[in-house]
Design an enzyme around this catalytic site. Sequence first.
Site, PDB file in Angstrom:
ATOM      1  N   GLY A   1      36.589  38.162  39.526  1.00 39.40           N
ATOM      2  CA  GLY A   1      36.672  38.511  38.248  1.00 39.40           C
ATOM      3  C   GLY A   1      35.846  39.838  37.783  1.00 39.40           C
ATOM      4  N   SER A   2      36.151  41.081  38.594  1.00 39.48           N
ATOM      5  CA  SER A   2      35.251  42.070  38.506  1.00 39.48           C
ATOM      6  C   SER A   2      35.713  43.416  38.116  1.00 39.48           C
ATOM      7  CB  SER A   2      34.408  42.266  40.009  1.00 39.48           C
ATOM      8  OG  SER A   2      35.190  42.076  40.860  1.00 39.48           O
ATOM      9  N   THR A   3      36.918  43.364  37.596  1.00 40.10           N
ATOM     10  CA  THR A   3      37.492  44.787  37.078  1.00 40.10           C
ATOM     11  C   THR A   3      36.881  45.379  35.860  1.00 40.10           C
ATOM     12  OG1 THR A   3      39.286  43.431  35.977  1.00 40.10           O
ATOM     13  CG2 THR A   3      39.549  44.226  38.262  1.00 40.10           C
TER      14      THR A   3
ATOM     15  N   GLY B   1      33.646  44.413  32.158  1.00 43.73           N
ATOM     16  CA  GLY B   1      32.554  43.330  31.951  1.00 43.73           C
ATOM     17  C   GLY B   1      31.631  43.241  32.918  1.00 43.73           C
ATOM     18  N   ILE B   2      31.092  41.945  32.791  1.00 48.51           N
ATOM     19  CA  ILE B   2      29.733  41.643  33.744  1.00 48.51           C
ATOM     20  C   ILE B   2      30.248  41.688  35.128  1.00 48.51           C
ATOM     21  CG2 ILE B   2      28.436  39.604  34.406  1.00 48.51           C
ATOM     22  CD1 ILE B   2      28.316  38.833  31.485  1.00 48.51           C
ATOM     23  N   GLY B   3      31.389  41.519  35.713  1.00 44.80           N
ATOM     24  CA  GLY B   3      31.893  41.495  37.004  1.00 44.80           C
ATOM     25  C   GLY B   3      31.599  43.067  37.506  1.00 44.80           C
TER      26      GLY B   3
ATOM     27  N   SER C   1      26.542  30.594  31.105  1.00 44.16           N
ATOM     28  CA  SER C   1      26.308  31.143  29.961  1.00 44.16           C
ATOM     29  C   SER C   1      25.479  30.124  29.001  1.00 44.16           C
ATOM     30  CB  SER C   1      27.742  31.452  29.240  1.00 44.16           C
ATOM     31  OG  SER C   1      27.698  31.449  27.965  1.00 44.16           O
TER      32      SER C   1
ATOM     33  N   TYR D   1      35.368  25.786  27.055  1.00 45.80           N
ATOM     34  CA  TYR D   1      34.597  26.828  27.672  1.00 45.80           C
ATOM     35  C   TYR D   1      33.227  26.336  27.819  1.00 45.80           C
ATOM     36  CZ  TYR D   1      32.110  31.166  28.556  1.00 45.80           C
ATOM     37  OH  TYR D   1      31.393  32.154  28.793  1.00 45.80           O
TER      38      TYR D   1
END
Length: 263
Positions: free
Chosen positions: A14-16, A18-20, A141, A154
């Site tokens: 999940g790195s396209t 934000g944090i990733g 989180s 979540y």
Amino acid sequence: MDLQLKSKKAFISGSTQGIGFAIARQLLNEGADVVINGRNEEKLNNAVEKLMHEFPHGSVSGMPADFSDSEAVDVLLKELNGIDILVNNVGIFELRPFGEIADAEWMNIFNVNVLSGVRLSRHLLPGMLERNFGRIVFISSESGVNVPADMIHYGMTKAAIMAVGNGLSKLTKGTGVTVNTILGGPTYSDGVAEIVEQIAQTQNVTVDQIKSGIMQNSNPDSLMQRFIEPSEIAVLAAYLASPLSIATNGACVRADGGALKQL
């Protein structure tokens, strides 16, 4: 400080954005070979191109996979080998009243947010143990500790991630492999930014006003008194990915901006 990451190979789910994406950028800056991931192939290719432009001498590639699709994950796992650093970052979230969350939605968010890390770790941990080096980092989180009333599903997944990371660390006893979890605070990721911008437009106020209001309402005790930038999570992830962090194992390391009151 040299984090000794040159020639280390990292995979970030999940790195396209934000944090990733910020973690990918930080690891590339440290000389690691980086494989990023996303479910949208076009978006993934664009992210790879952006990183290649920023780090023309770096090694970056992309592997598409939607972690809600078990068949797509199986294909990914067959091609994913020789990874020294695994960052389990992929995650989905949404604001939903508890009474409106159907069973299927509970299962889907658990599948993406928790089982993604379980499956990737199960696949890659044996190789790390055999080579006597590896780093697994879960991105959790503060919502896993202080579970929001409007995101209970979540928060549940983020609590589960901490449990998985702690349990997996027990399997690394006496080795050069570590498993840790980052407990991030309110971060201004692309997904959060999109929601904030929508609210600001609907209410005809500025983005900064909405951001300030959210912090005051949901995190009044934050010592930082602002959203955390993804890059500020990424620097901690890079350290935990480093050989220098060998003494940190089985830990849940806070990067929450002081939002939590617990010791």
